[in-house]
Design an enzyme around this catalytic site. Structure first.
Site, mmCIF file in Angstrom:
data_model
loop_
_atom_site.group_PDB
_atom_site.id
_atom_site.type_symbol
_atom_site.label_atom_id
_atom_site.label_comp_id
_atom_site.label_asym_id
_atom_site.label_seq_id
_atom_site.Cartn_x
_atom_site.Cartn_y
_atom_site.Cartn_z
ATOM 1 N N ASP A 252 -0.785 -5.401 9.394
ATOM 2 C CA ASP A 252 -1.501 -4.720 9.123
ATOM 3 C C ASP A 252 -3.024 -5.247 8.630
ATOM 4 O OD1 ASP A 252 -3.407 -2.625 7.877
ATOM 5 O OD2 ASP A 252 -1.971 -1.837 6.406
ATOM 6 N N LYS B 279 -13.421 -0.957 5.775
ATOM 7 C CA LYS B 279 -13.778 -1.654 4.842
ATOM 8 C C LYS B 279 -14.763 -2.655 5.572
ATOM 9 C CE LYS B 279 -10.031 -0.779 3.883
ATOM 10 N NZ LYS B 279 -9.028 0.279 3.853
ATOM 11 N N TRP C 237 0.786 -1.300 -0.140
ATOM 12 C CA TRP C 237 0.145 -0.084 0.209
ATOM 13 C C TRP C 237 0.984 1.228 0.017
ATOM 14 C CZ3 TRP C 237 -2.158 2.621 4.801
ATOM 15 C CH2 TRP C 237 -2.936 3.910 4.605
HETATM 16 N N1 PLA Z 1 -3.688 -0.646 5.354
HETATM 17 C C1 PLA Z 1 -4.184 -1.039 3.889
HETATM 18 C C2 PLA Z 1 -3.276 -2.092 3.478
HETATM 19 C C3 PLA Z 1 -4.867 -0.376 3.136
HETATM 20 O O1 PLA Z 1 -5.178 -0.778 1.951
HETATM 21 C C4 PLA Z 1 -5.489 0.873 3.693
HETATM 22 C C5 PLA Z 1 -6.592 1.587 2.852
HETATM 23 C C6 PLA Z 1 -5.287 1.439 4.977
HETATM 24 C C7 PLA Z 1 -4.373 0.432 5.780
HETATM 25 C C8 PLA Z 1 -5.718 2.398 5.739
HETATM 26 O O2 PLA Z 1 -7.335 2.458 5.751
HETATM 27 P P1 PLA Z 1 -7.972 3.298 6.692
HETATM 28 O O3 PLA Z 1 -6.866 3.911 7.358
HETATM 29 O O4 PLA Z 1 -8.842 4.061 6.194
HETATM 30 O O5 PLA Z 1 -8.466 2.319 7.804
HETATM 31 N N2 PLA Z 1 -6.376 1.598 1.498
HETATM 32 C C9 PLA Z 1 -7.429 2.154 0.595
HETATM 33 C C10 PLA Z 1 -7.662 3.472 0.763
HETATM 34 C C11 PLA Z 1 -8.568 1.531 0.934
HETATM 35 C C12 PLA Z 1 -6.530 4.644 1.148
HETATM 36 O O6 PLA Z 1 -5.526 4.368 0.049
HETATM 37 O O7 PLA Z 1 -6.530 5.449 1.821
HETATM 38 C C13 PLA Z 1 -6.863 2.050 -0.676
HETATM 39 O O8 PLA Z 1 -7.452 2.038 -1.806
HETATM 40 O O9 PLA Z 1 -5.707 1.147 -1.029
#
Ligand code: PLA
Length: 450
Positions: free
Chosen positions: A261, A297, A180
């Site tokens: 995570d 989610k 991510w």
């Molecule tokens: N960890 C991972 C692996 C994630 O994909 C995301 C969110 C988070 C943590 C953090 O989410 P939160 O802080 O909202 O609880 N990833 C998303 C959104 C869904 C983003 O980038 O913020 C994504 O589209 O990858």
């Protein structure tokens, strides 16, 4: 040196500053920040903005996709960028059980809006630990777990990382390649030094298990390792349970510290316990670990920012001292977390009927995503799109890592108004039966024409 910090060669403040300088140096030329002061002083004398030297930052690689999407007037536009669940009608979803919990909270006149404690809502923390570690977890029974409520997954990762930068002897964190996009930023700005381990093999569109073992095997003893608990983002590729067991043995033999995570519990398989297996394996061996949980989610609470950081320790005494230090991280960061979202989660988790209702709604979301995988795969096959697309049905969770390159993605956005991240990741949760043919046409054209 302030007494709450452990001693080390350089102070946490120094480390944080140098991490910041390194970070900024890559975002904008160092010269700019060095000359900013004299520049601003002159600017203010001439009546110009003291911020006129500020350079425009690029949009976020994921959230910026939504910004671009919102500007597009096309009626056929499709946002498959951010991982946010949509219904078959393409609408955001508030779970019924969440609406019900909110109604109960509103009707309860005894509820007030006082500050929560620094660590958040006690009931929420307890229930969150139970959800990820299991109701019968010995670590919970033995009081070896400390859980603090944080601002969703991101805030939980940040608080955990800041604690580690202050109190852990190894400041290197290994993150999967790819991962991510926010991970490296969170950890660098917390004062950790980020390295990667091999994870994904583009040739097989699967796990590079040998590379992973080699890289973790040559990591320095005690290093921190970031692991996606399930539904790896962006690849949709998870280790099997046997592979997890091998990873666990290797990591424990080298005293590598696991930092999980868990942003998608329940979204991978549709089952909350099955999706927590990786974490529970590492807790069952009696060792220590960090877990960042998000309810964005799995309970659809994206904007409520509900999450938790748990630290599993060897003894109850260590756990309570760790908690006292987590409070020192949280207090100057956001003082204490918001009450509403955590109250929703606690209301759902503590009531057997509501909990069951949640699992049914969660399973329905996971199933809809899985059916989108099948439909997209079938649509590409029907079009005779060159290439093997079986990874679409093999990958797990919210995303498909298509293998499309950034030119093909740009083409799909330009010609078909399909918005996705430039690494070729698509959010399957943003698709519906109605939009699959449009996406399949776009992929077909991108592959055959670009
Ligand atoms: N960890 C991972 C692996 C994630 O994909 C995301 C969110 C988070 C943590 C953090 O989410 P939160 O802080 O909202 O609880 N990833 C998303 C959104 C869904 C983003 O980038 O913020 C994504 O589209 O990858």
């Amino acid at each position: 040196m302030r007494p709450e910090f452990t001693s080390s060669s350089s102070s946490p403040t120094d480390r944080r500053l140098s991490a910041l300088v390194r970070h900024l140096a890559t975002a904008s030329p160092l010269m700019e920040s060095q000359t900013a002061v004299s520049f601003s002083a002159t600017a203010s004398l001439h009546g110009e903005s003291v911020f006129s030297h500020v350079v425009r930052a690029p949009e976020d690689p994921i959230l910026g996709v939504t910004v671009a999407y919102n500007k597009d007037p096309s009626p056929v536009k499709l946002n498959l960028g951010v991982g946010a669940y949509r219904t078959e009608e393409g609408k955001p979803l508030v779970l019924n059980v969440v609406r019900k919990a909110e109604q109960m909270l509103v009707n309860d006149r005894s509820r007030v809006k006082e500050y929560l404690p620094i660590v958040g809502l006690a009931e929420f923390n307890k229930l969150s630990a139970k959800l990820i570690f299991g109701a019968d977890s010995p670590a919970i029974r033995e009081n070896r777990v400390t859980t603090v409520q944080c601002l969703s997954g991101t805030g939980s990762l940040r608080v955990g990382a800041e604690f580690l930068a202050r109190h852990y002897h190894q400041r290197t964190i290994y993150i999967p390649q790819p991962t991510w996009g926010n991970h490296p930023k969170i950890f660098t700005l917390s004062g950790l030094s980020v390295k990667t381990y091999r994870y994904y093999d583009p040739a097989t569109r699967g796990l590079n298990f040998r590379g992973l073992l080699e890289d973790l095997g040559s990591a320095p003893s005690g290093a921190i390792v970031l692991l996606h608990a399930c539904a790896h983002n962006p690849t949709g590729v998870d280790p099997t349970l046997q592979q997890w067991e091998q990873i666990r043995r290797l990591m424990r033999s080298k005293a590598l510290l696991p930092f999980f995570d868990s942003a998608y519990q329940g979204f991978a398989s549709g089952n909350l316990d099955a999706d927590a297996q990786s974490v529970r394996m590492f807790v069952a061996d009696g060792g220590e670990c960090f877990v960042a949980q998000s309810y964005a989610k799995n309970m659809g609470l994206y904007g409520e920012r509900v999450g938790a950081l748990s630290v599993v320790c060897k003894t109850a005494d260590v756990a309570s001292r760790v908690e006292s230090q987590l409070k020192l991280v949280i207090r100057p960061m956001f003082s204490n977390p918001p009450i509403h979202g955590a109250s929703i989660v606690a209301t759902v988790l503590k009531d057997r009927n509501m909990y069951n209702e949640w699992t049914i709604e969660l399973k329905a979301m996971a199933d809809r995503i899985i059916s989108m995988r099948q439909q997209l795969f079938d649509a590409l096959r029907a079009r005779g799109t060159p290439g093997d697309w079986s990874h679409i049905i093999k990958q797990i969770g919210m995303f498909t890592f298509t293998g499309l390159n950034s030119e093909q993605v740009a083409f799909m956005t330009r010609e078909y108004h399909i918005y996705m991240t430039s690494d070729g990741r698509i959010s399957m949760a943003g698709l519906s039966s109605k939009t699959v043919p449009h996406l399949a046409d776009a992929i077909h054209a991108a592959v055959t024409r670009m």
